[in-house]
Enzyme design. Structure first.
Site: not given
Ligand code: NDP
Length: 487
Positions: A152, A249, A283, A461
């Site tokens: 995002n 996060e 998020c 952060e």
């Molecule tokens: P995901 O948890 O699906 O993915 C986050 C990242 O982790 C991606 O780069 C993903 O790779 C990677 N990933 C997936 N599986 C693994 C694993 N087993 N081990 C290590 N890394 C892995 O989240 P989204 O990208 O769909 O983002 C949405 C989510 O993020 C929402 O829940 C949102 O609330 C949260 N979010 C939190 C924020 C905060 O600061 N608190 C800010 C923004 C979003 P890939 O995408 O290639 O699968």
């Protein structure tokens, strides 16, 4: 192929490709057009990036902090000069409206680099007087950190991790979301141009498995993830194998409480910003809007009028307020939540469905949606939707709304609208959330620590608090007299 980068990964100061990796295409969400074709990192590429970081980190940590800071601040300046180009690329990668990416993405990344660059020379240990002997502490870097980002805020997330990690003398290997791989590569280019030594900041592309490879890697000392709660649990479990530090996060289902004395227009503005900005894919969004029953009808009327005036459309048009969802899969998730909400009895005040935008037949646009007549146990009120869907609930008593606001596994953020300062601070003290706004919503200045409680995460952060999560303390006892030994 408008955004095709020079290579897929960025390792040791230059682009790198891994023909053994799987193909990774990224599309412009407004049209479905493929804008870049990359390859994912194999284990050998992950190893290469970690090795580059390990080799570069000691000299980087040994550099005078003021010089490290100067490089980061130079990178911030370059980012600002290139804001237009970076914003357009971020819009192509995410589908977010250009009027947002111009002010909230690379701009926020630049602020982070500037601020952490500025404080780099002021990160000290302590001297502890012990009445003769004394002790001092050194704040030392952790070594090699891995950053894993969500889709995002791609360049913002990469910068929010790079700036404190690098300011404190760590090296970083960053893995963007596979849906938005492009702007982290630009950050790498910019850091190199600013004078960052090769290998200090590296980017590897890939899916969850690549994130897993970094999490499990013996050459990595810390993982900082921005992502969902399930991924956070996997990362924490993976990091436990080698006892890595973690910052998580994660997601949220944050409450925004509007008391009867609130400035209603401001509260409506905040509720809209906190649900529709970034097409609702934030998020911290205040997706449970609790409005005092005495102002509910007025609030909903103003909200409906203003929401229906929002402009959906071409994300590259500066007049567009809201672009499409990042992917067809995310649009499907949001549609399913809307169907479930209707079947559980929600009333759609406005929106509630997909929208066809002329000229963007393949865009995944969802109308900004306001739901009412909800109860706290409905699916849409309990679960993170990650789309432009606002749930409006009503309340009568302060104690009641506080208890309902806290009745969630999440604890990322919250908002309170009231003119009563005592009530505002009383409610803030009772809310279980890492970041709370009084009379505003979703502002995240770099000076302010940011992070969640409960299932929304671990660590912080931004702000000085981030320094604690990228350094470790070494305590040194200094004897000034003789050793007092009984034998
Ligand atoms: P995901 O948890 O699906 O993915 C986050 C990242 O982790 C991606 O780069 C993903 O790779 C990677 N990933 C997936 N599986 C693994 C694993 N087993 N081990 C290590 N890394 C892995 O989240 P989204 O990208 O769909 O983002 C949405 C989510 O993020 C929402 O829940 C949102 O609330 C949260 N979010 C939190 C924020 C905060 O600061 N608190 C800010 C923004 C979003 P890939 O995408 O290639 O699968």
């Amino acid at each position: 192929m408008r955004a095709q980068p020079t290579g897929s990964h960025y390792i040791n100061g230059s682009y790198y490709d891994d023909p053994q990796g799987d193909e990774l295409t990224t599309t412009y969400p407004a049209t479905g057009e493929v804008i870049a074709t990359l390859n994912t990192a194999t284990q050998a590429t992950v190893d290469r990036a970690v090795a580059a970081a390990r080799a570069a980190q000691p000299a980087w940590a040994a550099m005078a902090p003021v010089e490290r800071g100067r490089i980061l601040r130079r990178a911030a300046e370059i980012m600002r000069e290139r804001n237009q180009e970076l914003s357009e690329l971020e819009t192509l990668d995410t589908g977010k409206a250009i009027q947002e990416t111009l002010v909230a993405d690379a701009a926020s990344g630049a602020e982070s680099l500037e601020w952490f660059g500025g404080i780099a020379p002021s990160i000290f240990g302590q001297t502890i007087e012990l009445g003769g002997p004394f002790a001092y502490t050194r704040r030392e870097p952790l070594g090699v950190c891995a950053g894993i980002g969500a889709w995002n805020y791609p360049i913002q997330i990469a910068s929010w991790k790079a700036a404190p990690a690098l300011a404190t003398g760590n090296a970083l290997v960053f893995k963007p979301s596979e849906m938005t791989p492009l702007t982290a590569l630009k950050l790498a280019e910019i850091l190199t141009e600013a004078g960052l030594p090769d290998g200090v900041f590296n980017v590897v592309q890939g899916f969850g498995a690549t994130g897993g490879a970094l999490t499990n890697h013996k050459g990595v000392d810390k993982v900082s993830l921005t992502g969902s709660v399930p991924t956070g649990k996997r990362v924490m479990a993976g990091a436990a194998e080698t006892l890595k530090h973690v910052t998580l996060e994660l997601g949220g289902k944050s409450p925004l409480i509007v008391f009867e004395d609130a400035d209603l227009d401001n509260a409506v503005s905040a509720a809209m910003l906190g649900n529709f900005y970034s097409t609702g894919q934030i998020c911290t969004n205040g997706t449970r809007v609790f409005v005092h029953s005495s102002v509910l009808d007025d609030f909903l009327a103003r909200l409906k009028t203003r929401t229906e005036a929002m402009v959906l459309g071409d994300p590259l048009d500066p007049d567009t307020h809201m672009g499409p969802m990042v992917s067809a899969a995310q649009a499907d998730i949001v549609e399913r939540y809307l169907d479930t909400a209707r079947s559980e009895g929600a009333r759609v005040i406005t929106g509630g469905s997909r929208v066809n935008v002329d000229g963007f037949a393949d865009g995944r646009f969802i109308a900004p949606t306001v739901l009412a007549d909800l109860t706290d146990d409905m699916t849409v009120v309990r679960e993170e939707v990650f789309g432009p869907v606002m749930s409006v609930l009503f309340f009568d008593e302060e104690a009641e709304v506080l208890s309902r606001a806290n009745d969630t596994k999440f604890g990322l953020a919250a908002g309170v609208f009231t003119r009563d300062i005592q009530r505002a601070h009383r409610v803030v003290a009772g809310l279980q959330a890492g970041t709370i706004w009084i009379n505003n919503y979703n502002l995240t200045p770099v000076e302010m620590p940011f992070g969640g409680v409960k299932s929304s995460g671990i660590g912080r952060e931004n702000g000085l608090a981030a320094i604690d999560h990228y350094t470790q303390i070494k305590s040194v006892f200094v004897e000034m007299g003789d050793v007092d030994a009984p034998y």
